[in-house]
Design an enzyme around this catalytic site. Structure first.
Site, PDB file in Angstrom:
ATOM      1  N   SER A   1       0.832  -1.205   0.000  1.00  0.00           N
ATOM      2  CA  SER A   1       0.000   0.000   0.000  1.00  0.00           C
ATOM      3  C   SER A   1       0.865   1.252   0.000  1.00  0.00           C
ATOM      4  CB  SER A   1      -0.873  -0.015   1.257  1.00  0.00           C
ATOM      5  OG  SER A   1      -1.504   1.232   1.440  1.00  0.00           O
TER       6      SER A   1
ATOM      7  N   LYS B   1       2.230  -3.707   6.594  1.00  0.00           N
ATOM      8  CA  LYS B   1       2.554  -3.797   5.157  1.00  0.00           C
ATOM      9  C   LYS B   1       4.067  -3.693   4.957  1.00  0.00           C
ATOM     10  CE  LYS B   1      -1.405  -4.529   3.528  1.00  0.00           C
ATOM     11  NZ  LYS B   1      -1.685  -5.781   2.827  1.00  0.00           N
TER      12      LYS B   1
ATOM     13  N   TYR C   1      -1.498  -0.577  10.626  1.00  0.00           N
ATOM     14  CA  TYR C   1      -1.774  -1.210   9.334  1.00  0.00           C
ATOM     15  C   TYR C   1      -0.602  -1.004   8.374  1.00  0.00           C
ATOM     16  CZ  TYR C   1      -3.647  -1.551   4.597  1.00  0.00           C
ATOM     17  OH  TYR C   1      -3.818  -1.847   3.265  1.00  0.00           O
TER      18      TYR C   1
HETATM   19  P1  NAD Z   1     -10.966  -6.805   1.215  1.00  0.00           P
HETATM   20  O1  NAD Z   1     -11.209  -6.798   2.678  1.00  0.00           O
HETATM   21  O2  NAD Z   1     -12.096  -6.579   0.290  1.00  0.00           O
HETATM   22  O3  NAD Z   1     -10.255  -8.161   0.778  1.00  0.00           O
HETATM   23  C1  NAD Z   1      -9.387  -8.879   1.624  1.00  0.00           C
HETATM   24  C2  NAD Z   1      -9.865 -10.308   1.596  1.00  0.00           C
HETATM   25  O4  NAD Z   1      -8.998 -11.097   2.419  1.00  0.00           O
HETATM   26  C3  NAD Z   1     -11.272 -10.472   2.145  1.00  0.00           C
HETATM   27  O5  NAD Z   1     -12.033 -11.262   1.252  1.00  0.00           O
HETATM   28  C4  NAD Z   1     -11.070 -11.166   3.483  1.00  0.00           C
HETATM   29  O6  NAD Z   1     -12.168 -12.002   3.807  1.00  0.00           O
HETATM   30  C5  NAD Z   1      -9.791 -11.939   3.218  1.00  0.00           C
HETATM   31  N1  NAD Z   1      -9.005 -12.246   4.407  1.00  0.00           N
HETATM   32  C6  NAD Z   1      -8.636 -11.417   5.406  1.00  0.00           C
HETATM   33  N2  NAD Z   1      -7.874 -12.079   6.287  1.00  0.00           N
HETATM   34  C7  NAD Z   1      -7.746 -13.341   5.830  1.00  0.00           C
HETATM   35  C8  NAD Z   1      -7.091 -14.503   6.299  1.00  0.00           C
HETATM   36  N3  NAD Z   1      -6.383 -14.495   7.434  1.00  0.00           N
HETATM   37  N4  NAD Z   1      -7.177 -15.652   5.576  1.00  0.00           N
HETATM   38  C9  NAD Z   1      -7.877 -15.679   4.418  1.00  0.00           C
HETATM   39  N5  NAD Z   1      -8.532 -14.627   3.931  1.00  0.00           N
HETATM   40  C10 NAD Z   1      -8.461 -13.471   4.619  1.00  0.00           C
HETATM   41  O7  NAD Z   1      -9.799  -5.741   0.953  1.00  0.00           O
HETATM   42  P2  NAD Z   1      -9.181  -5.297  -0.437  1.00  0.00           P
HETATM   43  O8  NAD Z   1      -9.481  -3.868  -0.609  1.00  0.00           O
HETATM   44  O9  NAD Z   1      -9.543  -6.264  -1.480  1.00  0.00           O
HETATM   45  O10 NAD Z   1      -7.638  -5.410  -0.094  1.00  0.00           O
HETATM   46  C11 NAD Z   1      -6.866  -6.506  -0.551  1.00  0.00           C
HETATM   47  C12 NAD Z   1      -5.434  -6.285  -0.123  1.00  0.00           C
HETATM   48  O11 NAD Z   1      -4.972  -5.061  -0.697  1.00  0.00           O
HETATM   49  C13 NAD Z   1      -5.271  -6.143   1.379  1.00  0.00           C
HETATM   50  O12 NAD Z   1      -4.080  -6.790   1.755  1.00  0.00           O
HETATM   51  C14 NAD Z   1      -5.156  -4.655   1.576  1.00  0.00           C
HETATM   52  O13 NAD Z   1      -4.390  -4.348   2.717  1.00  0.00           O
HETATM   53  C15 NAD Z   1      -4.445  -4.231   0.307  1.00  0.00           C
HETATM   54  N6  NAD Z   1      -4.688  -2.829  -0.057  1.00  0.00           N
HETATM   55  C16 NAD Z   1      -5.969  -2.403  -0.270  1.00  0.00           C
HETATM   56  C17 NAD Z   1      -6.198  -1.057  -0.588  1.00  0.00           C
HETATM   57  C18 NAD Z   1      -7.585  -0.528  -0.799  1.00  0.00           C
HETATM   58  O14 NAD Z   1      -7.779   0.683  -0.719  1.00  0.00           O
HETATM   59  N7  NAD Z   1      -8.573  -1.360  -1.099  1.00  0.00           N
HETATM   60  C19 NAD Z   1      -5.108  -0.164  -0.681  1.00  0.00           C
HETATM   61  C20 NAD Z   1      -3.826  -0.660  -0.494  1.00  0.00           C
HETATM   62  C21 NAD Z   1      -3.627  -1.992  -0.185  1.00  0.00           C
HETATM   63  N1  UFG Z   2     -12.706  11.220   2.946  1.00  0.00           N
HETATM   64  C1  UFG Z   2     -13.703  12.114   3.305  1.00  0.00           C
HETATM   65  N2  UFG Z   2     -14.856  11.593   3.820  1.00  0.00           N
HETATM   66  C2  UFG Z   2     -15.050  10.249   4.009  1.00  0.00           C
HETATM   67  C3  UFG Z   2     -14.008   9.357   3.641  1.00  0.00           C
HETATM   68  C4  UFG Z   2     -12.841   9.874   3.112  1.00  0.00           C
HETATM   69  O1  UFG Z   2     -13.565  13.318   3.161  1.00  0.00           O
HETATM   70  O2  UFG Z   2     -16.111   9.856   4.510  1.00  0.00           O
HETATM   71  C5  UFG Z   2     -11.474  11.760   2.353  1.00  0.00           C
HETATM   72  C6  UFG Z   2     -10.232  11.483   3.154  1.00  0.00           C
HETATM   73  O3  UFG Z   2     -10.028  12.457   4.141  1.00  0.00           O
HETATM   74  C7  UFG Z   2      -9.164  11.458   2.051  1.00  0.00           C
HETATM   75  C8  UFG Z   2      -9.919  10.929   0.831  1.00  0.00           C
HETATM   76  O4  UFG Z   2     -11.290  11.129   1.107  1.00  0.00           O
HETATM   77  O5  UFG Z   2      -8.747  12.779   1.781  1.00  0.00           O
HETATM   78  C9  UFG Z   2      -9.680   9.464   0.566  1.00  0.00           C
HETATM   79  O6  UFG Z   2      -9.967   8.737   1.751  1.00  0.00           O
HETATM   80  P1  UFG Z   2     -10.041   7.138   1.738  1.00  0.00           P
HETATM   81  O7  UFG Z   2     -10.400   6.697   3.114  1.00  0.00           O
HETATM   82  O8  UFG Z   2     -10.894   6.670   0.613  1.00  0.00           O
HETATM   83  O9  UFG Z   2      -8.570   6.734   1.350  1.00  0.00           O
HETATM   84  P2  UFG Z   2      -7.207   7.039   2.134  1.00  0.00           P
HETATM   85  O10 UFG Z   2      -6.316   7.688   1.145  1.00  0.00           O
HETATM   86  O11 UFG Z   2      -7.408   7.729   3.403  1.00  0.00           O
HETATM   87  O12 UFG Z   2      -6.801   5.556   2.497  1.00  0.00           O
HETATM   88  C10 UFG Z   2      -5.966   4.837   1.690  1.00  0.00           C
HETATM   89  C11 UFG Z   2      -6.214   3.333   1.857  1.00  0.00           C
HETATM   90  C12 UFG Z   2      -5.810   2.895   3.225  1.00  0.00           C
HETATM   91  C13 UFG Z   2      -4.435   3.414   3.568  1.00  0.00           C
HETATM   92  C14 UFG Z   2      -4.380   4.895   3.415  1.00  0.00           C
HETATM   93  C15 UFG Z   2      -3.042   5.467   3.775  1.00  0.00           C
HETATM   94  O13 UFG Z   2      -7.580   3.024   1.649  1.00  0.00           O
HETATM   95  O14 UFG Z   2      -5.788   1.482   3.232  1.00  0.00           O
HETATM   96  O15 UFG Z   2      -4.673   5.205   2.070  1.00  0.00           O
HETATM   97  O16 UFG Z   2      -2.668   6.532   3.007  1.00  0.00           O
HETATM   98  F1  UFG Z   2      -4.079   3.089   4.844  1.00  0.00           F
END
Ligand code: NAD
Ligand code: UFG
Length: 337
Positions: free
Chosen positions: A126, A154, A150
């Protein structure tokens, strides 16, 4: 090209779109998930979308016996490791649960891969590993100062995988640092469907548009940005998923570790995202000014040049496509109030 790919967290948001991209590119994906934040109901839709068999292993990635059984019963060529917990606030309250799941799960997986002789791994990292970037756009060699539990889970996994590759040159590892994934597959059949309450802006806007929330809180209007609201690099989930396919192809050509930003390279403010979602759903969305969210930063925007050059991959879908596809998924999935 091709081969069998285990996608941990394959029922989740990123994982389900990676499964689709892999299947469309000729790979045979296998889903492993414990449904901590997803549901098995995505599987029939994934099968319908891809026309693929899609074996499902309902297991926790920390379950070593289940992993050993999985690797012994399937001829797995590579793993995309998306399984993990991702709620920043929950991580602060439950650090051990986050280290156990995200770091412990990755160690168990890597050990099972070694035992099975599988050495190609893509890890869902991330942009949060950068913390507050000194400058934007952020290149991969920027200082790493994750500001949350978190984020530290990572970075810890990245370090472990870097050490692993240093100890054994046969590893082929991609550390993919996602910026802000959003949107849904254009089919409207899969999208973001967390079982936990969403924290991210786009699913919250979908909730407001669907009438499940009265309004969106705009967290902070006094950031040093053009309109005072936070700026992020929103990358369409389909582009993000394609980045995994391109990274797998690259790892087939080159061993070692590659660390890549997956972003579009352009920032959008909260107000710009709200306006784009209004265009997508065709109605105004109520918003109210709220204090800055603790831990939030002003701007985080990717420099995706390395991924562009190394993978021949580029995120091309814009904010309007993200919001249109997020709204189509919202309407199709019957989550509309
Ligand atoms: P998500 O929660 O939709 O998907 C994660 C999946 O992993 C879920 O289906 C959950 O049930 C499963 N899971 C969690 N723990 C588990 C375990 N111990 N064993 C088996 N399955 C497990 O989240 P996502 O948005 O799809 O994120 C996927 C990955 O990408 C995560 O590692 C997250 O940290 C990373 N990531 C997501 C974002 C984002 O904004 N969505 C940004 C950066 C990184
Ligand atoms: N925001 C709002 N209102 C809301 C939700 C979000 O104004 O209800 C704003 C936040 O302040 C930010 C932007 O929308 O400026 C994006 O927010 P998100 O929560 O969608 O995304 P972030 O960039 O905060 O989070 C992402 C990932 C996280 C990670 C984080 C660290 O989703 O997993 O970046 O930078 F930890």
């Amino acid at each position: 090209m091709g081969g069998t790919v285990l996608v941990t967290g394959g029922a989740g948001y990123v994982g389900s779109h990676v499964v689709v991209a892999l299947a469309r590119a000729g790979y045979a994906p296998i889903v492993l998930d414990n449904f901590a934040n997803s549901s098995a109901t995505v599987l029939p839709r994934l099968k319908h979308l891809t026309g693929a068999e899609l074996p499902l292993i309902a297991a926790d990635v920390r379950d070593r016996a289940a992993l050993a059984h999985t690797f012994s019963t399937h001829a797995i060529d590579a793993v995309v490791h998306c399984a993990g917990l991702k709620a920043v606030g929950e991580g602060e309250a439950q650090p051990l649960a986050y280290y156990d799941n995200n770091v412990g799960g990755s160690i168990a997986l890597a050990q099972a891969m070694i035992a099975a002789g599988v050495n190609t791994l893509i890890f869902s990292s991330s942009a949060t590993v950068y913390g507050q970037p000194e400058r934007n756009p952020v290149p991969e060699d920027a200082p790493l100062r994750p500001a949350s539990v978190y984020g530290r889970t990572k970075r810890a996994v990245e370090l472990i995988l870097e050490d692993l590759a240093a100890a054994d040159a046969s590893w082929r590892i991609g550390l993919l640092r996602y910026f802000n994934p959003a949107g849904a597959d254009a089919s409207g059949e899969i999208g973001e469907a967390p079982t936990n309450v969403p924290n991210n802006l786009v699913p919250i806007l979908a909730d407001v548009a669907a009438g499940r929330r009265p309004c969106v809180d705009v967290f902070g209007d006094d950031y040093p940005t053009a309109d005072g609201t936070g700026v992020r690099d929103y990358i369409h989930i389909t582009d993000l998923a394609a980045g995994h396919v391109a990274a797998l192809a690259h790892l087939a050509r080159q061993s070692g570790v590659i660390t890549l930003n997956l972003g579009i390279g352009r920032g959008c403010s909260v107000l710009e995202v709200i306006a784009a979602f209004e265009r997508a759903c065709g109605k105004p969305l109520a918003r109210r000014a709220a204090p800055r969210r603790p831990g939030d930063i002003a701007i985080c925007c990717a420099d995706p040049a390395r991924a562009n050059a190394l993978l021949g991959w580029r995120a091309g879908l814009d904010l309007d496509a993200i919001c249109a596809d997020a709204w189509r998924w919202q309407v199709n999935s019957g989550r509309r109030a």
